[in-house]
Design an enzyme around this catalytic site. Structure first.
Site, PDB file in Angstrom:
ATOM      1  CD  GLU A 155      -3.017  -0.732   2.353  1.00 28.78           C
ATOM      2  OE1 GLU A 155      -2.771   0.104   3.244  1.00 28.78           O
ATOM      3  OE2 GLU A 155      -4.046  -1.428   2.361  1.00 28.78           O
ATOM      4  CD  GLU A 242      -4.366  -5.452   3.729  1.00 26.86           C
ATOM      5  OE1 GLU A 242      -3.174  -5.708   3.524  1.00 26.86           O
ATOM      6  OE2 GLU A 242      -4.751  -4.431   4.310  1.00 26.86           O
TER       7      GLU A 242
HETATM    8  C1  IDC Z   1      -3.061  -3.045  10.582  1.00 24.56           C
HETATM    9  C2  IDC Z   1      -3.206  -4.136  11.621  1.00 24.56           C
HETATM   10  C3  IDC Z   1      -2.931  -3.569  13.015  1.00 24.56           C
HETATM   11  C4  IDC Z   1      -1.588  -2.857  13.010  1.00 24.56           C
HETATM   12  C5  IDC Z   1      -1.551  -1.788  11.921  1.00 24.56           C
HETATM   13  C6  IDC Z   1      -0.195  -1.115  11.808  1.00 24.56           C
HETATM   14  O1  IDC Z   1      -4.477  -4.713  11.520  1.00 24.56           O
HETATM   15  O2  IDC Z   1      -2.937  -4.610  13.969  1.00 24.56           O
HETATM   16  O3  IDC Z   1      -1.374  -2.239  14.274  1.00 24.56           O
HETATM   17  O4  IDC Z   1      -1.814  -2.410  10.667  1.00 24.56           O
HETATM   18  O5  IDC Z   1       0.810  -2.037  11.556  1.00 24.56           O
HETATM   19  C7  IDC Z   1      -4.132  -1.907   5.756  1.00 24.56           C
HETATM   20  C8  IDC Z   1      -2.761  -2.452   5.844  1.00 24.56           C
HETATM   21  C9  IDC Z   1      -2.612  -3.370   7.033  1.00 24.56           C
HETATM   22  C10 IDC Z   1      -3.374  -2.817   8.218  1.00 24.56           C
HETATM   23  C11 IDC Z   1      -4.862  -2.867   7.871  1.00 24.56           C
HETATM   24  C12 IDC Z   1      -5.793  -2.403   8.999  1.00 24.56           C
HETATM   25  O6  IDC Z   1      -2.336  -3.091   4.662  1.00 24.56           O
HETATM   26  O7  IDC Z   1      -1.247  -3.504   7.323  1.00 24.56           O
HETATM   27  O8  IDC Z   1      -3.148  -3.664   9.333  1.00 24.56           O
HETATM   28  N1  IDC Z   1      -5.078  -2.037   6.691  1.00 24.56           N
HETATM   29  O9  IDC Z   1      -5.509  -1.084   9.333  1.00 24.56           O
HETATM   30  N2  IDC Z   1      -4.631  -1.197   4.766  1.00 24.56           N
HETATM   31  C13 IDC Z   1      -5.888  -0.820   5.091  1.00 24.56           C
HETATM   32  C14 IDC Z   1      -6.187  -1.355   6.317  1.00 24.56           C
END
Ligand code: IDC
Length: 315
Positions: A155, A242
């Protein structure tokens, strides 16, 4: 080559073989559109205990998982170093886990996605040299495995433009293709892989590529599907590498109605998807209940709401 028949049944690989991209579709060996039902790990640096062969096998056998996404954060996050800012020893361990995961998936006759999970490192060019090192190593080790899909930047975000992503892709894709000329590659798009429309206006000049679109149902609505429509109208293939049924923080309320709208859309267009995430973190997107420490063999009551929804949803 991966397993085609297992326990007397044709596997998803047996049915579809080596994948490729034709027009706006990911297609199988017969040129028919394929829609893969996937599960993404959480960050493998933070939750390595969930990266194990028993879990992969359990999900393939009990959750109808057709693709396993190995989500490897590239930079420091949530207290843990990533591939790019960790030690050489850590990098070697991450590569080993990745390669073993793909091999386990091959044995089970399912697909595996190798995700270079940029996030806080919002521009893929920040760690481009490390990306080249990683993809050169793993694609060499996996050159005979055609059940692997490479996702070269999860992303991009902040002010990272499509032109910057495109220039990164132009350097990284040839590194992978030098070892694996026909493999399928997914490229992230601006603003947390939402702006597939920007990519569609200036697409990559490679075969067998798709563009990542990420949605979290409570946050992302019709306006994001409109971007996907636009990209497909320009001939670009989309992969939802995702998604979550909660909000974009990975937590908060679940929106089942919007999730149904998303799945009607994905099914209609045969778009593949992977749910975020396989962990027991106390957040709504985690599939395992926070009270459960098991790393495979989960029963229904050991799943979170997201986990129950995914496992209960027939393909
Ligand atoms: C989130 C995880 C969370 C973590 C955060 C930062 O769910 O536990 O603390 O990242 O590392 C994404 C990302 C993905 C995110 C997820 C939810 O690719 O890494 O994970 N998200 O926020 N894009 C949109 C949402």
């Amino acid at each position: 080559m991966a397993t085609e028949i297992r326990n007397g049944k044709t596997t998803v690989y047996g049915k579809n073989g080596a994948l490729k991209v034709e027009g706006v579709h990911l297609v199988n060996k017969n040129g028919e559109p394929v829609q893969l039902r996937g599960v993404s790990t959480h960050n493998v640096n933070s939750f390595p205990q969930f990266v194990n062969n028993d879990a992969i096998e359990f999900m393939a056998d009990n959750w109808n998982m057709e693709l396993y996404r190995y989500a490897m954060y590239t930079a420091f996050a949530d207290g843990d170093a990533g591939y790019a800012d960790g030690t050489d020893e850590h990098r070697a361990e991450l590569e080993k886990m990745c390669i073993e995961s793909v091999k386990k998936c091959a044995e089970l006759g399912i697909y595996c996605m190798v995700d270079w999970h940029i996030l806080f490192d919002y521009n893929p060019n920040m760690h481009k040299d490390m990306a080249i090192k990683f993809f050169a190593n793993v694609s060499k080790a996996l050159k005979d495995y055609d059940n692997v899909i490479y996702e070269i930047c999860n992303e991009p975000n902040e002010d990272c433009t499509w032109e910057e992503i495109k220039s990164y892709a132009e350097e990284v894709i040839p590194v992978i293709r030098a070892n694996d000329p026909d493999c399928v590659i997914v490229c992230g798009t601006p603003k947390w892989s939402q702006c597939v429309d920007e990519a569609a206006d200036n697409p990559l000049e490679f075969d067998n590529v798709l563009y990542a679109l990420h949605f979290y149902a409570t946050t992302h609505k019709q306006w994001l599907r409109d971007k996907a429509d636009y990209a497909m109208s320009k001939g670009c293939a989309i992969y939802v590498t995702e998604f979550g049924i909660c909000d974009a923080s990975g937590n908060g309320e679940i929106d089942y109605e919007e999730t149904d709208r998303w799945f009607a859309y994905l099914d209609k267009h045969s778009i593949s998807y992977s749910i975020w995430n396989l962990s027991n973190k106390d957040e709504s997107s985690a599939m395992i209940a926070p009270t459960c420490d098991k790393v495979t063999g989960w029963t229904e009551d050991e799943l979170s709401e997201s986990g129950k929804w995914f496992v209960g949803r027939a393909k």
